[in-house]
Every structure is written in structure tokens, then in C-alpha cells.
Design a protein around this motif. Structure first.
Motif, PDB file in Angstrom:
ATOM      1  N   SER A 118       0.856   3.988  -2.973  1.00 28.55           N
ATOM      2  CA  SER A 118       0.522   5.360  -2.587  1.00 28.55           C
ATOM      3  C   SER A 118       1.633   6.328  -2.989  1.00 28.55           C
ATOM      4  O   SER A 118       1.371   7.384  -3.575  1.00 28.55           O
ATOM      5  CB  SER A 118       0.281   5.434  -1.076  1.00 28.55           C
ATOM      6  OG  SER A 118       0.017   6.763  -0.694  1.00 28.55           O
ATOM      7  N   GLU A 169       0.835  -1.199   0.000  1.00 25.72           N
ATOM      8  CA  GLU A 169       0.000   0.000   0.000  1.00 25.72           C
ATOM      9  C   GLU A 169       0.867   1.244   0.000  1.00 25.72           C
ATOM     10  O   GLU A 169       0.605   2.193  -0.736  1.00 25.72           O
ATOM     11  CB  GLU A 169      -0.936  -0.005   1.209  1.00 25.72           C
ATOM     12  CG  GLU A 169      -1.889   1.173   1.219  1.00 25.72           C
ATOM     13  CD  GLU A 169      -2.994   1.029   2.258  1.00 25.72           C
ATOM     14  OE1 GLU A 169      -3.420   2.081   2.762  1.00 25.72           O
ATOM     15  OE2 GLU A 169      -3.432  -0.092   2.542  1.00 25.72           O
ATOM     16  N   LYS A 170       1.916   1.220   0.792  1.00 24.99           N
ATOM     17  CA  LYS A 170       2.827   2.363   0.871  1.00 24.99           C
ATOM     18  C   LYS A 170       3.489   2.625  -0.487  1.00 24.99           C
ATOM     19  O   LYS A 170       3.607   3.770  -0.926  1.00 24.99           O
ATOM     20  CB  LYS A 170       3.881   2.104   1.943  1.00 24.99           C
ATOM     21  CG  LYS A 170       4.783   3.264   2.213  1.00 24.99           C
ATOM     22  CD  LYS A 170       5.726   2.954   3.368  1.00 24.99           C
ATOM     23  CE  LYS A 170       6.637   4.117   3.643  1.00 24.99           C
ATOM     24  NZ  LYS A 170       7.530   3.836   4.772  1.00 24.99           N
TER      25      LYS A 170
END
Length: 138
Positions: free
Chosen positions: A130, A126-127
Motif C-alpha cells: 500500500s 499489505e502495509k
């Protein structure tokens, strides 16, 4: 007035409207496409698609006019993700973030990518997704 009757203010915005992007997901593995779509929603973006092959990606990009494309390199069919992105780029000015389990494609120059581009390796986080999205100038 009872506490249960008081007006409450709810916000449906997950992210500020200026940062929210419409993102076309191009991925031939249904589970991965679903994970990406869910992740995009958690980040406050609007997933478009998914497209499972190049022809669907080209069609959806033309119809939906996304702000950004998350494009898997290895797709089923006669055209890979890099070729599909090149075809989309001939029609629309839309940035592409490539997603691949085969980083050698980038290191060896086996495919010509639409520039400028960003690559995310599978398995993605996710990081990482993003950060890649936030780094794309729109």
C-alpha cells in the motif's frame, strides 16, 4: 413501511476513484500472483493480469495500459522482470514497483531498473505494498 422494506444505500467504491489504480501484476508464482491480486482489490485497486512471464507482461501492458506495474524480478523464461520493464517503458510511460526475494539484485546493481522505481522485498506485507503504491506519482 417495515424496516426490511426501506431503501438502503450501498456503495460499491472501496476507495475513492481518484486513488484507484489499474495495476498489472507480473508474477510467475501463481499463489503469489493471487495474493497480490487479492491484496490490490482489498486496497481498492483493479488488478490486471496476472502475467506469468515477460512476453505476457509486455503484451498485457500494451493492451491494458495499466496505471502501474507490480513486477517480479525473477521470471521464468529468457527475460527477467527488469528487462521486461525496460521493454514496456519503450512503449508506455508506466511506473514500476519491483518485487523480489533477491534484494541483492538491487544492492549489487545486477540488473538495470527502469527509473524511477520502488522495490518491495518478499515476503511483502499489505502495509508495504500500500505504501509503495501510494508513493508512486501518477
Amino acid at each position: 413501511m417495515k424496516a426490511s422494506q426501506t431503501n438502503r444505500r450501498f456503495s460499491t467504491d472501496i476507495d475513492s476513484p481518484s486513488r484507484s489504480k489499474r495495476v498489472l501484476v507480473v508474477e510467475d508464482e501463481w499463489v503469489v500472483a493471487r495474493d497480490l491480486s487479492d491484496l490490490l482489490q482489498r486496497l481498492g485497486h483493479v488488478p490486471v493480469g496476472p502475467a506469468a512471464n515477460s512476453s505476457d507482461a509486455i503484451r498485457l501492458a500494451s493492451v491494458e495500459k495499466p496505471d502501474l506495474i507490480l513486477m517480479d524480478i525473477q521470471l521464468d523464461g529468457s527475460m527477467n522482470g527488469a528487462t521486461a520493464a525496460a521493454e514496456i517503458a519503450r512503449r508506455l510511460a508506466v511506473p514500476v514497483i519491483y518485487i523480489t526475494a533477491n534484494s541483492h539484485v538491487f544492492l549489487n546493481g545486477d540488473s538495470e531498473m527502469v527509473a524511477p522505481y520502488i522495490c518491495i522485498a518478499k515476503p511483502f506485507s499489505e502495509k508495504g505494498v500500500s505504501a509503495a503504491i501510494e508513493s508512486v506519482p501518477l
